[in-house]
Design a protein around this motif. Sequence first.
Motif, short mmCIF file in Angstrom:
data_model
loop_
_atom_site.label_atom_id
_atom_site.label_comp_id
_atom_site.label_asym_id
_atom_site.label_seq_id
_atom_site.Cartn_x
_atom_site.Cartn_y
_atom_site.Cartn_z
N PHE A 1 0.81 -1.22 0.00
CA PHE A 1 0.00 0.00 0.00
C PHE A 1 0.84 1.27 0.00
CE2 PHE A 1 0.38 -0.98 4.53
CZ PHE A 1 0.58 0.25 5.13
N GLY A 2 2.08 1.22 0.48
CA GLY A 2 2.89 2.43 0.51
C GLY A 2 4.37 2.14 0.49
N TYR A 3 5.14 3.18 0.19
CA TYR A 3 6.60 3.05 0.17
C TYR A 3 7.23 4.41 0.46
CZ TYR A 3 6.59 5.34 -4.40
OH TYR A 3 6.42 6.25 -5.41
N VAL A 4 8.50 4.39 0.77
CA VAL A 4 9.30 5.61 0.87
C VAL A 4 10.55 5.42 0.03
CG1 VAL A 4 8.46 6.25 3.16
CG2 VAL A 4 10.55 4.90 2.96
N ASN A 5 11.08 6.54 -0.46
CA ASN A 5 12.35 6.49 -1.17
C ASN A 5 13.04 7.83 -1.02
OD1 ASN A 5 14.42 5.36 -2.58
ND2 ASN A 5 13.35 5.16 -4.51
N VAL A 6 14.35 7.79 -0.90
CA VAL A 6 15.16 8.99 -0.75
C VAL A 6 15.88 9.27 -2.07
CG1 VAL A 6 17.15 10.00 0.45
CG2 VAL A 6 15.49 8.63 1.73
N GLU B 1 -3.16 6.54 6.18
CA GLU B 1 -4.27 5.77 6.76
C GLU B 1 -5.29 5.39 5.68
OE1 GLU B 1 -6.38 3.56 9.30
OE2 GLU B 1 -4.45 4.45 9.77
N ALA B 2 -5.57 6.31 4.76
CA ALA B 2 -6.51 6.01 3.67
C ALA B 2 -5.97 4.92 2.77
CB ALA B 2 -6.81 7.28 2.88
N ALA B 3 -4.65 4.94 2.52
CA ALA B 3 -4.04 3.90 1.67
C ALA B 3 -4.14 2.53 2.34
CB ALA B 3 -2.59 4.25 1.38
N TYR B 4 -3.92 2.50 3.64
CA TYR B 4 -4.03 1.26 4.39
C TYR B 4 -5.47 0.74 4.38
CZ TYR B 4 -4.13 -1.87 8.40
OH TYR B 4 -4.33 -2.95 9.22
N GLU B 5 -6.43 1.62 4.64
CA GLU B 5 -7.84 1.21 4.62
C GLU B 5 -8.27 0.77 3.22
OE1 GLU B 5 -9.77 0.67 7.19
OE2 GLU B 5 -8.18 1.33 8.55
N ASP B 6 -7.75 1.45 2.20
CA ASP B 6 -8.07 1.10 0.81
C ASP B 6 -7.59 -0.31 0.49
OD1 ASP B 6 -8.77 1.91 -2.09
OD2 ASP B 6 -6.65 1.36 -2.23
N GLY C 1 5.11 7.20 -1.26
CA GLY C 1 4.27 6.78 -2.38
C GLY C 1 3.20 5.79 -2.00
N PHE C 2 2.22 5.71 -2.89
CA PHE C 2 1.04 4.87 -2.66
C PHE C 2 0.72 4.07 -3.92
CE2 PHE C 2 0.88 8.72 -0.15
CZ PHE C 2 0.81 8.18 1.12
N PHE C 3 0.60 2.76 -3.76
CA PHE C 3 0.39 1.88 -4.90
C PHE C 3 -0.97 2.08 -5.56
CE2 PHE C 3 4.04 0.14 -2.90
CZ PHE C 3 4.77 -0.43 -3.94
N HIS C 4 -1.96 2.51 -4.81
CA HIS C 4 -3.29 2.82 -5.36
C HIS C 4 -3.63 4.29 -5.08
CE1 HIS C 4 -4.28 -1.31 -6.44
NE2 HIS C 4 -3.65 -1.65 -5.34
N SER D 1 0.99 10.87 -12.57
CA SER D 1 -0.08 10.73 -13.55
C SER D 1 -0.28 9.29 -14.00
CB SER D 1 0.21 11.62 -14.76
OG SER D 1 1.46 11.25 -15.34
N GLY D 2 0.30 8.35 -13.27
CA GLY D 2 0.15 6.94 -13.62
C GLY D 2 -1.27 6.46 -13.39
N LYS D 3 -1.56 5.29 -13.92
CA LYS D 3 -2.91 4.74 -13.80
C LYS D 3 -3.28 4.44 -12.34
CE LYS D 3 -5.81 1.17 -15.83
NZ LYS D 3 -5.86 0.04 -16.77
N PHE D 4 -2.31 4.05 -11.53
CA PHE D 4 -2.57 3.67 -10.15
C PHE D 4 -1.75 4.45 -9.12
CE2 PHE D 4 -3.30 -0.22 -12.67
CZ PHE D 4 -4.65 -0.37 -12.44
N MET D 5 -0.45 4.53 -9.32
CA MET D 5 0.46 5.04 -8.29
C MET D 5 0.49 6.57 -8.25
SD MET D 5 3.57 2.30 -8.47
CE MET D 5 4.25 2.76 -6.89
N ARG D 6 0.69 7.07 -7.02
CA ARG D 6 0.90 8.49 -6.77
C ARG D 6 1.90 8.61 -5.64
NH1 ARG D 6 -1.78 8.47 -10.65
NH2 ARG D 6 -3.56 9.73 -11.25
N HIS D 7 2.52 9.79 -5.51
CA HIS D 7 3.47 10.02 -4.44
C HIS D 7 3.36 11.45 -3.93
CE1 HIS D 7 5.60 11.51 -7.99
NE2 HIS D 7 6.20 12.36 -7.15
#
Length: 134
Positions: free
Chosen positions: A66-71, A121-126, A79-82, A96-102
Amino acid sequence: MARTEILRFNGALERDPAIDAWMKAHSGELGSIAHQWFQVMRKCGDEVRELLHDGCPVACLGDAPFGYVNVFTLHVNVGFFHGASLPDPAHLLQGSGKFMRHVKIISAAATNAAALSRLIEAAYEDIKTRVEHG
């Protein structure tokens, strides 16, 4: 929410030592920011698992990310996979991807921490909804 296949990653652990090593290797302000926000992801629920994927820490519900971090050199991405389907009233999400945003973070002081916490929290609930209801 449109029905889509759920991305799954093998090898997610309750606590992945590779992520702790990644955090140690990314010191300084940006590393601290990444660590802070990954900690928020880790605390979303008892079933949160993690792994290093494509060189960055990823938080999963079981095996569903559901999420990630990157330096990067001058910023951190949270970032968020959905992410494209997340509510974002503060307009933090980029991409602007179909799914991912950061969310791009340049400094801790310039971060809308409350809004970013709500996104995590929204990404986790999603992802919980996606996993439970297909």
